[in-house]
Write a protein that holds these residues in place. Structure first.
Motif, PDB file in Angstrom:
ATOM      1  N   LYS A  98      -4.595   9.656   1.836  1.00  0.00           N
ATOM      2  CA  LYS A  98      -4.712   8.789   0.661  1.00  0.00           C
ATOM      3  C   LYS A  98      -3.331   8.504   0.069  1.00  0.00           C
ATOM      4  CE  LYS A  98      -7.550   7.480  -3.011  1.00  0.00           C
ATOM      5  NZ  LYS A  98      -8.426   7.766  -4.100  1.00  0.00           N
ATOM      6  N   ILE A 101      -1.579   5.986   2.563  1.00  0.00           N
ATOM      7  CA  ILE A 101      -2.156   4.631   2.532  1.00  0.00           C
ATOM      8  C   ILE A 101      -1.799   3.938   1.221  1.00  0.00           C
ATOM      9  CG2 ILE A 101      -4.441   5.061   1.515  1.00  0.00           C
ATOM     10  CD1 ILE A 101      -4.123   3.122   4.730  1.00  0.00           C
ATOM     11  N   SER A 102      -1.475   4.718   0.179  1.00  0.00           N
ATOM     12  CA  SER A 102      -1.108   4.077  -1.091  1.00  0.00           C
ATOM     13  C   SER A 102       0.189   3.278  -0.933  1.00  0.00           C
ATOM     14  CB  SER A 102      -1.006   5.105  -2.211  1.00  0.00           C
ATOM     15  OG  SER A 102       0.192   5.817  -2.126  1.00  0.00           O
ATOM     16  N   GLY A 103       0.911   3.480   0.163  1.00  0.00           N
ATOM     17  CA  GLY A 103       2.052   2.612   0.452  1.00  0.00           C
ATOM     18  C   GLY A 103       1.632   1.169   0.678  1.00  0.00           C
ATOM     19  N   LEU A 105      -0.588  -0.382  -1.157  1.00  0.00           N
ATOM     20  CA  LEU A 105      -1.167  -0.947  -2.384  1.00  0.00           C
ATOM     21  C   LEU A 105      -0.616  -2.329  -2.712  1.00  0.00           C
ATOM     22  CD1 LEU A 105      -1.460   2.112  -4.790  1.00  0.00           C
ATOM     23  CD2 LEU A 105      -3.293   0.826  -3.713  1.00  0.00           C
ATOM     24  N   GLY A 106       0.688  -2.481  -2.587  1.00  0.00           N
ATOM     25  CA  GLY A 106       1.296  -3.751  -2.942  1.00  0.00           C
ATOM     26  C   GLY A 106       0.889  -4.886  -2.020  1.00  0.00           C
ATOM     27  N   THR A 108      -2.224  -5.048  -0.684  1.00  0.00           N
ATOM     28  CA  THR A 108      -3.682  -5.098  -0.613  1.00  0.00           C
ATOM     29  C   THR A 108      -4.240  -5.564  -1.950  1.00  0.00           C
ATOM     30  OG1 THR A 108      -3.462  -3.151   0.767  1.00  0.00           O
ATOM     31  CG2 THR A 108      -5.683  -3.749   0.128  1.00  0.00           C
ATOM     32  N   GLY A 109      -5.335  -6.298  -1.887  1.00  0.00           N
ATOM     33  CA  GLY A 109      -5.973  -6.753  -3.116  1.00  0.00           C
ATOM     34  C   GLY A 109      -6.499  -5.584  -3.931  1.00  0.00           C
ATOM     35  N   THR A 110      -6.611  -5.785  -5.241  1.00  0.00           N
ATOM     36  CA  THR A 110      -7.041  -4.716  -6.126  1.00  0.00           C
ATOM     37  C   THR A 110      -8.414  -4.170  -5.734  1.00  0.00           C
ATOM     38  OG1 THR A 110      -5.896  -5.876  -7.888  1.00  0.00           O
ATOM     39  CG2 THR A 110      -7.399  -4.118  -8.539  1.00  0.00           C
ATOM     40  N   SER A 113      -8.477  -2.226  -2.428  1.00  0.00           N
ATOM     41  CA  SER A 113      -7.810  -0.927  -2.453  1.00  0.00           C
ATOM     42  C   SER A 113      -8.641   0.099  -3.220  1.00  0.00           C
ATOM     43  CB  SER A 113      -6.409  -1.048  -3.045  1.00  0.00           C
ATOM     44  OG  SER A 113      -6.476  -1.587  -4.339  1.00  0.00           O
ATOM     45  N   ILE A 114      -9.330  -0.341  -4.292  1.00  0.00           N
ATOM     46  CA  ILE A 114     -10.134   0.602  -5.071  1.00  0.00           C
ATOM     47  C   ILE A 114     -11.255   1.182  -4.226  1.00  0.00           C
ATOM     48  CG2 ILE A 114     -11.764   0.790  -6.996  1.00  0.00           C
ATOM     49  CD1 ILE A 114     -10.031  -1.179  -8.484  1.00  0.00           C
ATOM     50  N   ASN A 116     -11.220   1.423  -1.029  1.00  0.00           N
ATOM     51  CA  ASN A 116     -10.679   1.978   0.206  1.00  0.00           C
ATOM     52  C   ASN A 116     -10.965   1.072   1.410  1.00  0.00           C
ATOM     53  OD1 ASN A 116      -9.079   4.036   1.052  1.00  0.00           O
ATOM     54  ND2 ASN A 116     -10.776   5.330   1.752  1.00  0.00           N
ATOM     55  N   TYR A 118      -9.270  -0.864   3.398  1.00  0.00           N
ATOM     56  CA  TYR A 118      -8.064  -1.368   4.040  1.00  0.00           C
ATOM     57  C   TYR A 118      -8.417  -1.859   5.437  1.00  0.00           C
ATOM     58  CZ  TYR A 118      -5.615   1.126   0.364  1.00  0.00           C
ATOM     59  OH  TYR A 118      -5.168   1.553  -0.841  1.00  0.00           O
ATOM     60  N   ARG A 158       4.858   7.532   3.533  1.00  0.00           N
ATOM     61  CA  ARG A 158       4.306   6.562   2.589  1.00  0.00           C
ATOM     62  C   ARG A 158       5.193   5.323   2.525  1.00  0.00           C
ATOM     63  NH1 ARG A 158       3.411   8.535  -3.501  1.00  0.00           N
ATOM     64  NH2 ARG A 158       5.659   8.787  -3.409  1.00  0.00           N
TER      65      ARG A 158
END
Lengths: 262, 268
Positions: A98, A101-103, A105-106, A108-110, A113-114, A116, A118, A158
């Motif tokens: 987790k 994968i938060s790398g 975030l920028g 991926t759409g909100t 990403s919420i 998961n 991806y 990340r």
């Protein structure tokens, strides 16, 4: 690629973080910024992804003045600039996966990403990144179960997952022991070579700076006082940058040991 | 061997006088209090034969509960648990936005921040029983009035505790997420929620424990639950049944406390 044009930064409390900095960092360079604590190394690095905002001058990243950026354009800048911190800054209670994968975030759409959601390629990329820093077997461990060196490698993974053009590392080895420090620096150097990612690292250990840098920028009191290839640097250069004699704690020492435990 | 004693602490005469005055006034206060008790309490009535016969009539009955009423009592106890559960669930969710508003590291605007803290303080000032009185008057004497009273009061405490949890998170993680281009909502879900969820849950369960105790009393003013039964039995002087009610409350509350402690230990 990154160009400082007469950049100055004065903090609200009056401290001068940067003072008329002019420099130009080329694509694919591995630059180490050295200086005592409080010399402005962190401010220099954090200006590039706008975690702090210089108060005057121009800062160009890929020929665009980033000081004008706000909201969306700033987030876009930050997606292409990855950052590694002294204290790793992982979410301790989340799994390694987790965190890595938060790398994305920028990118991926909100909503996605919420929940998961991806794309498969992102998970593959995250796992590939973990493999590159040799920590793929910890993929489902919680971040707080890892040692400091392992956590720093996860934070490198990340950043890799973010697929940045620039990597900034703010004292990445200051909390690690000498062998682990060398290991982390070795990974950063390797990534810089293989992916041609421009890398800027803050360090205060002179031996590590000399060993890993292509180019060294020395700072004192917010000003650039030295700028040149690592091959030209001697201990005397450091004494000039630091403005005092070299001491034992300016040297990290140690060599990377063979990995036995990780 | 000569011993090197630490120097005696200096005592100024001013301090001595101050201490002397404080002790004298304290002694005077206690004397006055205890001496005036005699004027108010009629000791001969307290220790009269009637008191003793009354005790004799009530106390033994409390200790021989009326087991036949177990079903009726248990039904009301379950209702009490439901009131507490619904109330704390409501509060556990509704407290979250207030907590974020009141957390100084989330809302940088000083005015909004103070407003959030004030709202939570204001909500906590009202005791459940007073809120219940208001809701009973507004929506009638039923369990829903109790749920609203419990819920509203719990928001105050949970909001305050939540906001302290939020204020203690590692903001460097948030910085790291900002640095890789995440937007505010993504930071909330990836950086903040994983850090606060276990504490939030733990506090919500703790609050449920408190709410179980609080909601046993709400029935006294008609807001549902086991309190109604207490009022009726006391009015009927049915002390065996009161004994049964007390027994059920004690056992159930103890079990809940134990379970809550057990779960909370495993969460954090």
């Amino acid at each position: 690629m990154i160009e400082f044009k007469d950049v100055s930064l004065v903090y609200p409390n009056g401290t001068q973080g940067l003072k008329n900095v002019n420099t130009n960092i080329k694509e694919g360079e591995f630059v180490v910024i050295v200086g005592l604590s409080g010399a402005g190394k962190s401010t220099f690095i954090r200006s590039i992804n706008r975690l702090v905002t210089p108060t005057s001058g121009q800062l160009l990243v890929e020929d665009e003045n980033i000081l004008a950026y706000k909201g969306k354009s700033m987030r876009k800048l930050r997606t292409k600039v990855g950052m590694i911190f002294q204290n790793y800054n992982l979410v301790k209670r989340s799994t390694v996966m987790k965190n890595v994968i938060s790398g994305r975030l920028g990118h991926t759409g909100t909503f996605k990403s919420i929940f998961n959601l991806y794309p498969k390629e992102d998970f593959a990329l995250a796992y590939e990144s973990l493999k590159r820093v040799n920590i793929e077997e910890k993929v489902y461990s919680r971040a707080d179960q890892l040692s400091g060196g392992q956590q720093q490698r996860v934070s490198i993974a990340r950043v890799l997952t973010q697929q940045p053009k620039i990597i900034l590392a703010d004292e990445p080895v200051a909390s690690l022991d000498p062998p682990t420090s060398h290991q982390v620096m070795k990974y950063l150097k390797q990534i810089n070579r293989e992916d041609k990612i421009t890398t800027i690292v803050n360090l205060h250990f002179i031996d590590m700076a000399m060993e890993y840098a292509d180019r060294i920028i020395g700072m004192r009191a917010g000003e650039v006082v030295f700028d040149g290839p690592a091959s030209e640097v001697t201990e005397q250069t450091f004494e000039e940058i630091y403005g005092r004699k070299i001491r034992e704690d300016d040297i990290r020492g140690g060599k990377e040991e063979d990995e036995q435990h990780s | 061997m000569e011993m090197n004693m630490p120097p005696k602490p200096k005592r100024s005469s001013k301090k001595l006088v101050k201490r002397f005055i404080i002790s004298i006034s304290l002694v005077a206060l206690y004397l006055w209090t205890f001496l005036s008790i005699n004027d108010i309490i009629k000791w001969d009535r307290v220790f009269s034969e009637r008191t003793i016969t009354n005790f004799d009539r009530v106390i033994p009955k409390l200790f021989s509960p009326d087991y036949a009423s177990f079903g009726k009592v248990m039904e009301k106890m379950v209702e009490t648990l439901f009131i507490a559960y619904a109330g704390s669930l409501m509060a556990a969710i509704l407290a979250v936005p207030f907590a974020f508003l009141a957390a100084s590291n989330m809302v940088r605007n000083k005015f909004l921040n103070t407003l959030g803290k004030w709202i939570l303080n204001a909500v906590r000032t009202f005791p459940e029983i007073m809120l219940a009185l208001i809701f009973v008057a507004a929506i009638g004497p039923n369990a829903f009035a109790g749920v609203l009273a419990i819920g509203l009061h719990s928001i105050g405490m949970l909001g305050k505790l939540y906001s302290e949890v939020i204020e203690s998170i590692d903001m460097h993680v948030v910085e790291a997420m900002e640095a890789n281009g995440a937007n505010k909502i993504q930071i909330l879900f990836y950086g903040i929620i994983p850090q606060v969820i276990p504490e939030f849950l733990s506090y919500a369960i703790y609050r449920f424990e408190i709410d179980v105790r609080a909601s046993t009393i709400l029935g006294i003013i008609g807001a549902g639950g086991i309190g109604t039964l207490i009022v009726i039995s006391v009015a009927n002087r049915n002390w065996n049944e009161v004994g049964m009610i007390l027994l059920v409350i004690i056992v159930v509350v103890t079990i809940i406390d134990y379970l809550s402690a057990f779960i909370r230990k495993r969460i954090v």
